[in-house]
Design a protein around this motif. Structure first.
Motif, mmCIF file in Angstrom:
data_model
loop_
_atom_site.group_PDB
_atom_site.id
_atom_site.type_symbol
_atom_site.label_atom_id
_atom_site.label_comp_id
_atom_site.label_asym_id
_atom_site.label_seq_id
_atom_site.Cartn_x
_atom_site.Cartn_y
_atom_site.Cartn_z
ATOM 1 N N ASN A 132 69.664 43.735 32.022
ATOM 2 C CA ASN A 132 68.931 42.477 31.861
ATOM 3 C C ASN A 132 67.964 42.522 30.679
ATOM 4 O OD1 ASN A 132 70.111 41.131 34.108
ATOM 5 N ND2 ASN A 132 68.839 42.352 35.470
ATOM 6 N N ASP A 133 67.335 41.391 30.416
ATOM 7 C CA ASP A 133 66.445 41.229 29.268
ATOM 8 C C ASP A 133 65.172 42.054 29.407
ATOM 9 O OD1 ASP A 133 68.378 39.345 28.745
ATOM 10 O OD2 ASP A 133 67.030 37.629 28.770
ATOM 11 N N GLU A 134 64.594 42.390 28.242
ATOM 12 C CA GLU A 134 63.318 43.089 28.239
ATOM 13 C C GLU A 134 62.519 42.711 26.998
ATOM 14 O OE1 GLU A 134 63.402 47.539 27.156
ATOM 15 O OE2 GLU A 134 65.380 47.124 27.991
ATOM 16 N N LEU A 135 61.231 42.997 27.061
ATOM 17 C CA LEU A 135 60.305 42.691 25.985
ATOM 18 C C LEU A 135 59.443 43.922 25.737
ATOM 19 C CD1 LEU A 135 58.988 40.182 24.341
ATOM 20 C CD2 LEU A 135 57.214 40.387 26.084
ATOM 21 N N LEU A 136 59.334 44.317 24.478
ATOM 22 C CA LEU A 136 58.430 45.394 24.085
ATOM 23 C C LEU A 136 57.261 44.763 23.341
ATOM 24 C CD1 LEU A 136 61.409 46.897 23.942
ATOM 25 C CD2 LEU A 136 60.018 48.645 22.898
ATOM 26 N N VAL A 177 58.238 45.273 29.418
ATOM 27 C CA VAL A 177 58.422 44.432 30.600
ATOM 28 C C VAL A 177 59.886 44.023 30.619
ATOM 29 C CG1 VAL A 177 57.753 42.304 31.783
ATOM 30 C CG2 VAL A 177 56.059 43.559 30.432
ATOM 31 N N ALA A 178 60.531 44.176 31.787
ATOM 32 C CA ALA A 178 61.961 43.882 31.866
ATOM 33 C C ALA A 178 62.325 43.315 33.229
ATOM 34 C CB ALA A 178 62.767 45.154 31.609
ATOM 35 N N VAL A 179 63.378 42.532 33.234
ATOM 36 C CA VAL A 179 63.974 42.072 34.482
ATOM 37 C C VAL A 179 64.671 43.294 35.091
ATOM 38 C CG1 VAL A 179 65.663 40.522 35.532
ATOM 39 C CG2 VAL A 179 64.314 39.739 33.559
#
Length: 190
Positions: free
Chosen positions: A126-130, A176-178
Protein backbone atom coordinates in the motif's frame (compact mmCIF):
# COMPACT_ATOMS: atom_id res chain seq x y z
CA UNK A 1 -5.99 4.67 29.60
CA UNK A 2 -2.62 5.99 30.66
CA UNK A 3 -0.31 7.46 28.08
CA UNK A 4 2.74 5.96 29.74
CA UNK A 5 3.59 2.71 28.03
CA UNK A 6 6.40 0.25 28.34
CA UNK A 7 8.72 -0.38 25.44
CA UNK A 8 7.25 -2.83 22.98
CA UNK A 9 8.24 -6.39 23.71
CA UNK A 10 8.31 -8.06 20.36
CA UNK A 11 9.33 -11.41 21.80
CA UNK A 12 5.78 -12.68 22.22
CA UNK A 13 4.84 -11.65 18.68
CA UNK A 14 7.98 -13.33 17.31
CA UNK A 15 7.13 -16.53 19.20
CA UNK A 16 3.48 -16.48 18.00
CA UNK A 17 4.52 -15.99 14.37
CA UNK A 18 7.24 -18.67 14.61
CA UNK A 19 4.82 -21.19 16.09
CA UNK A 20 2.10 -20.32 13.56
CA UNK A 21 4.59 -21.22 10.82
CA UNK A 22 5.56 -24.41 12.72
CA UNK A 23 9.22 -23.38 12.86
CA UNK A 24 11.76 -24.13 15.57
CA UNK A 25 14.02 -21.57 17.21
CA UNK A 26 16.90 -23.15 15.28
CA UNK A 27 15.02 -22.77 11.96
CA UNK A 28 14.38 -19.06 12.49
CA UNK A 29 17.83 -18.37 13.94
CA UNK A 30 19.50 -19.97 10.92
CA UNK A 31 17.31 -18.05 8.47
CA UNK A 32 17.93 -14.78 10.32
CA UNK A 33 21.66 -15.31 10.81
CA UNK A 34 21.31 -15.08 14.60
CA UNK A 35 22.20 -17.45 17.40
CA UNK A 36 19.53 -19.68 18.95
CA UNK A 37 20.29 -18.36 22.48
CA UNK A 38 19.88 -14.74 21.34
CA UNK A 39 16.57 -15.51 19.59
CA UNK A 40 15.39 -17.34 22.70
CA UNK A 41 16.30 -14.31 24.83
CA UNK A 42 14.30 -12.07 22.50
CA UNK A 43 11.26 -14.35 22.67
CA UNK A 44 11.47 -14.43 26.47
CA UNK A 45 11.90 -10.63 26.79
CA UNK A 46 15.42 -10.98 28.21
CA UNK A 47 16.97 -9.17 25.21
CA UNK A 48 15.78 -6.41 22.90
CA UNK A 49 16.72 -6.68 19.25
CA UNK A 50 18.19 -3.90 17.18
CA UNK A 51 16.12 -2.81 14.21
CA UNK A 52 18.53 -4.75 11.96
CA UNK A 53 18.06 -7.95 14.00
CA UNK A 54 14.29 -7.47 14.11
CA UNK A 55 14.23 -7.04 10.32
CA UNK A 56 16.29 -10.24 9.90
CA UNK A 57 13.85 -12.09 12.16
CA UNK A 58 10.89 -10.65 10.26
CA UNK A 59 12.42 -11.79 6.95
CA UNK A 60 12.94 -15.26 8.41
CA UNK A 61 9.28 -15.31 9.46
CA UNK A 62 8.05 -13.99 6.08
CA UNK A 63 6.63 -10.82 7.62
CA UNK A 64 7.78 -7.28 8.39
CA UNK A 65 9.37 -5.65 11.42
CA UNK A 66 6.45 -3.22 11.49
CA UNK A 67 3.99 -6.12 11.72
CA UNK A 68 5.95 -7.72 14.57
CA UNK A 69 6.05 -4.39 16.42
CA UNK A 70 2.34 -3.81 15.86
CA UNK A 71 1.51 -7.32 17.08
CA UNK A 72 3.50 -6.65 20.26
CA UNK A 73 1.17 -3.87 21.35
CA UNK A 74 -2.49 -3.81 22.33
CA UNK A 75 -4.35 -1.53 19.90
CA UNK A 76 -5.91 1.54 21.47
CA UNK A 77 -8.61 3.73 19.97
CA UNK A 78 -6.83 6.79 21.41
CA UNK A 79 -3.13 6.67 22.19
CA UNK A 80 -0.40 9.20 22.91
CA UNK A 81 3.17 8.24 22.09
CA UNK A 82 5.48 10.50 24.05
CA UNK A 83 8.76 11.73 22.59
CA UNK A 84 10.65 10.18 25.48
CA UNK A 85 9.02 6.74 25.10
CA UNK A 86 11.75 4.15 24.66
CA UNK A 87 11.04 1.95 21.65
CA UNK A 88 13.80 -0.47 22.55
CA UNK A 89 15.01 -0.52 18.95
CA UNK A 90 18.25 0.85 17.64
CA UNK A 91 20.18 0.53 14.45
CA UNK A 92 23.93 0.94 14.11
CA UNK A 93 25.45 3.70 16.23
CA UNK A 94 23.01 6.32 17.49
CA UNK A 95 20.30 5.50 14.96
CA UNK A 96 16.89 4.85 16.52
CA UNK A 97 13.53 3.67 15.29
CA UNK A 98 10.45 4.73 17.23
CA UNK A 99 6.93 3.50 16.48
CA UNK A 100 4.53 6.45 16.36
CA UNK A 101 1.43 4.24 16.16
CA UNK A 102 1.19 1.29 18.54
CA UNK A 103 -0.82 -1.83 17.91
CA UNK A 104 -2.37 -3.39 14.83
CA UNK A 105 -4.15 -0.54 12.99
CA UNK A 106 -4.99 0.57 9.45
CA UNK A 107 -1.87 2.67 9.23
CA UNK A 108 1.56 2.54 10.72
CA UNK A 109 4.07 5.28 11.37
CA UNK A 110 7.73 5.16 12.36
CA UNK A 111 10.28 7.81 13.18
CA UNK A 112 13.86 7.06 12.12
CA UNK A 113 16.50 9.21 13.82
CA UNK A 114 20.20 9.13 13.01
CA UNK A 115 22.28 7.55 10.31
CA UNK A 116 19.85 5.22 8.57
CA UNK A 117 21.64 3.55 5.67
CA UNK A 118 19.53 0.94 3.98
CA UNK A 119 20.90 -1.05 1.13
CA UNK A 120 17.66 -2.97 1.43
CA UNK A 121 14.94 -2.41 -1.15
CA UNK A 122 11.39 -2.23 0.17
CA UNK A 123 8.25 -3.14 -1.74
CA UNK A 124 5.03 -2.43 0.16
CA UNK A 125 1.53 -3.39 -0.83
CA UNK A 126 0.00 0.00 0.00
CA UNK A 127 0.84 3.70 -0.20
CA UNK A 128 3.31 5.46 2.07
CA UNK A 129 4.69 8.91 2.75
CA UNK A 130 8.19 9.86 3.88
CA UNK A 131 8.63 13.22 5.61
CA UNK A 132 12.06 14.63 6.45
CA UNK A 133 11.65 16.38 9.80
CA UNK A 134 15.37 17.19 10.21
CA UNK A 135 18.50 16.74 8.10
CA UNK A 136 18.35 15.23 4.63
CA UNK A 137 17.80 11.88 2.97
CA UNK A 138 18.20 10.23 -0.39
CA UNK A 139 15.49 7.94 -1.71
CA UNK A 140 15.76 5.57 -4.65
CA UNK A 141 12.25 4.91 -5.91
CA UNK A 142 10.92 3.59 -9.18
CA UNK A 143 14.30 3.88 -10.90
CA UNK A 144 14.90 7.52 -9.84
CA UNK A 145 16.93 9.09 -7.03
CA UNK A 146 15.40 11.89 -4.96
CA UNK A 147 17.27 14.13 -2.49
CA UNK A 148 15.00 15.35 0.27
CA UNK A 149 15.74 18.17 2.73
CA UNK A 150 14.07 19.24 5.94
CA UNK A 151 10.34 19.72 5.36
CA UNK A 152 10.26 17.71 2.10
CA UNK A 153 7.90 14.77 1.59
CA UNK A 154 7.93 11.89 -0.85
CA UNK A 155 4.75 9.96 -1.65
CA UNK A 156 4.99 6.39 -2.92
CA UNK A 157 2.12 4.44 -4.41
CA UNK A 158 1.79 0.86 -3.26
CA UNK A 159 4.08 -1.50 -5.14
CA UNK A 160 6.85 1.00 -5.94
CA UNK A 161 10.23 -0.53 -5.03
CA UNK A 162 12.33 1.86 -2.95
CA UNK A 163 15.19 2.28 -0.51
CA UNK A 164 16.47 5.28 1.41
CA UNK A 165 19.35 6.51 3.48
CA UNK A 166 20.08 9.47 5.74
CA UNK A 167 22.63 11.94 4.38
CA UNK A 168 23.40 13.59 7.75
CA UNK A 169 23.98 12.01 11.17
CA UNK A 170 21.05 13.76 12.90
CA UNK A 171 18.51 13.17 10.15
CA UNK A 172 14.96 12.43 11.32
CA UNK A 173 12.52 10.83 8.87
CA UNK A 174 8.88 10.05 9.60
CA UNK A 175 7.33 7.27 7.56
CA UNK A 176 3.55 6.87 7.48
CA UNK A 177 1.94 4.06 5.51
CA UNK A 178 -1.29 2.19 5.01
CA UNK A 179 -0.78 -1.16 6.76
CA UNK A 180 -0.11 -4.19 4.57
CA UNK A 181 -3.14 -6.07 5.92
CA UNK A 182 -5.47 -3.41 4.46
CA UNK A 183 -6.88 -4.07 1.01
CA UNK A 184 -6.59 -0.60 -0.50
CA UNK A 185 -8.84 0.35 -3.39
CA UNK A 186 -6.96 0.76 -6.65
CA UNK A 187 -6.93 4.18 -8.30
CA UNK A 188 -9.52 3.97 -11.13
CA UNK A 189 -7.39 6.29 -13.30
CA UNK A 190 -4.59 3.74 -13.64
Amino acid sequence: MTDEAAAPTVGASVRRRRRALDLTLADVAARAGLSVPFLSQIENARARPSMRSLQAIADALDTTAVHLLAAAETPRSVDVVRAEDDPGLSSAGKARVRPLVRGHHQLHALEFTGGHASGREFHHRNDELLYVADGSAEVDAGGETYRLRRGDTLYLSGGVPHSWRALEPDTRVVLVAVADHIEATADPRR
